[in-house]
Design a protein around this motif. Structure first.
Motif, PDB file in Angstrom:
ATOM      1  N   HIS A  36       0.818  -1.212   0.000  1.00 47.36           N
ATOM      2  CA  HIS A  36       0.000   0.000   0.000  1.00 47.36           C
ATOM      3  C   HIS A  36       0.854   1.265   0.000  1.00 47.36           C
ATOM      4  N   GLY A  37       2.159   1.106  -0.194  1.00 49.64           N
ATOM      5  CA  GLY A  37       3.032   2.263  -0.318  1.00 49.64           C
ATOM      6  C   GLY A  37       3.581   2.796   0.998  1.00 49.64           C
ATOM      7  N   LEU A  38       3.376   2.092   2.089  1.00 43.58           N
ATOM      8  CA  LEU A  38       3.902   2.541   3.377  1.00 43.58           C
ATOM      9  C   LEU A  38       5.364   2.137   3.529  1.00 43.58           C
ATOM     10  N   LYS A  39       6.103   2.895   4.297  1.00 44.65           N
ATOM     11  CA  LYS A  39       7.481   2.534   4.614  1.00 44.65           C
ATOM     12  C   LYS A  39       7.447   1.482   5.709  1.00 44.65           C
ATOM     13  N   VAL A  40       8.309   0.486   5.591  1.00 45.59           N
ATOM     14  CA  VAL A  40       8.330  -0.624   6.539  1.00 45.59           C
ATOM     15  C   VAL A  40       9.746  -0.836   7.049  1.00 45.59           C
ATOM     16  N   LEU A  41       9.861  -0.973   8.357  1.00 43.94           N
ATOM     17  CA  LEU A  41      11.121  -1.375   8.978  1.00 43.94           C
ATOM     18  C   LEU A  41      10.831  -2.654   9.742  1.00 43.94           C
ATOM     19  N   PHE A  42      11.545  -3.705   9.415  1.00 47.80           N
ATOM     20  CA  PHE A  42      11.328  -5.010  10.040  1.00 47.80           C
ATOM     21  C   PHE A  42      12.526  -5.320  10.916  1.00 47.80           C
ATOM     22  N   VAL A  43      12.293  -5.519  12.201  1.00 50.45           N
ATOM     23  CA  VAL A  43      13.360  -5.843  13.147  1.00 50.45           C
ATOM     24  C   VAL A  43      13.025  -7.179  13.784  1.00 50.45           C
ATOM     25  N   GLN A  44      14.008  -8.068  13.803  1.00 50.97           N
ATOM     26  CA  GLN A  44      13.794  -9.377  14.405  1.00 50.97           C
ATOM     27  C   GLN A  44      14.939  -9.679  15.361  1.00 50.97           C
ATOM     28  N   PHE A  45      14.598 -10.027  16.589  1.00 53.39           N
ATOM     29  CA  PHE A  45      15.585 -10.435  17.579  1.00 53.39           C
ATOM     30  C   PHE A  45      15.607 -11.953  17.600  1.00 53.39           C
ATOM     31  N   VAL A  46      16.772 -12.531  17.330  1.00 48.91           N
ATOM     32  CA  VAL A  46      16.896 -13.978  17.219  1.00 48.91           C
ATOM     33  C   VAL A  46      17.845 -14.478  18.297  1.00 48.91           C
ATOM     34  N   LYS A  47      17.397 -15.472  19.040  1.00 48.83           N
ATOM     35  CA  LYS A  47      18.267 -16.117  20.014  1.00 48.83           C
ATOM     36  C   LYS A  47      19.012 -17.256  19.330  1.00 48.83           C
ATOM     37  N   GLY A  48      20.259 -17.446  19.715  1.00 42.94           N
ATOM     38  CA  GLY A  48      21.002 -18.597  19.195  1.00 42.94           C
ATOM     39  C   GLY A  48      21.442 -18.415  17.761  1.00 42.94           C
ATOM     40  N   ASN A  49      21.222 -19.428  16.953  1.00 44.69           N
ATOM     41  CA  ASN A  49      21.668 -19.461  15.565  1.00 44.69           C
ATOM     42  C   ASN A  49      20.994 -18.357  14.758  1.00 44.69           C
ATOM     43  N   SER A  50      21.793 -17.455  14.196  1.00 45.70           N
ATOM     44  CA  SER A  50      21.235 -16.325  13.447  1.00 45.70           C
ATOM     45  C   SER A  50      20.974 -16.659  11.982  1.00 45.70           C
ATOM     46  N   PHE A  51      21.240 -17.871  11.558  1.00 38.42           N
ATOM     47  CA  PHE A  51      21.033 -18.233  10.161  1.00 38.42           C
ATOM     48  C   PHE A  51      19.664 -18.875   9.972  1.00 38.42           C
TER      49      PHE A  51
END
Length: 62
Positions: A36-51
């Motif tokens: 819909h044309g909005l700006k998006v910032l996606f943040v994810q906090f991952v424990k352990g293996n980051s892959f």
């Protein structure tokens, strides 16, 4: 008129809890907002293996 012109403030959504579905819900919402044309910032906090699959996807398609 795009949706982004109607919004005057940002929106923060936080997905928490045990079990599955949080990343899927957040990605789906992000994709809909970006569509819909909005700006998006996606943040994810991952424990352990980051892959994780998400990490590898964004690394490949960034």
């Amino acid at each position: 008129m795009s949706v982004s012109k109607e919004l005057s403030k940002g929106l923060v959504q936080v997905y928490t809890g045990e079990g599955k579905g949080k990343t899927t819900a957040a990605l789906g919402q992000s994709i809909r907002a970006a569509g819909h044309g909005l700006k998006v910032l996606f943040v994810q906090f991952v424990k352990g293996n980051s892959f994780t699959g998400e990490f590898l996807f964004f690394q490949k398609f960034s």
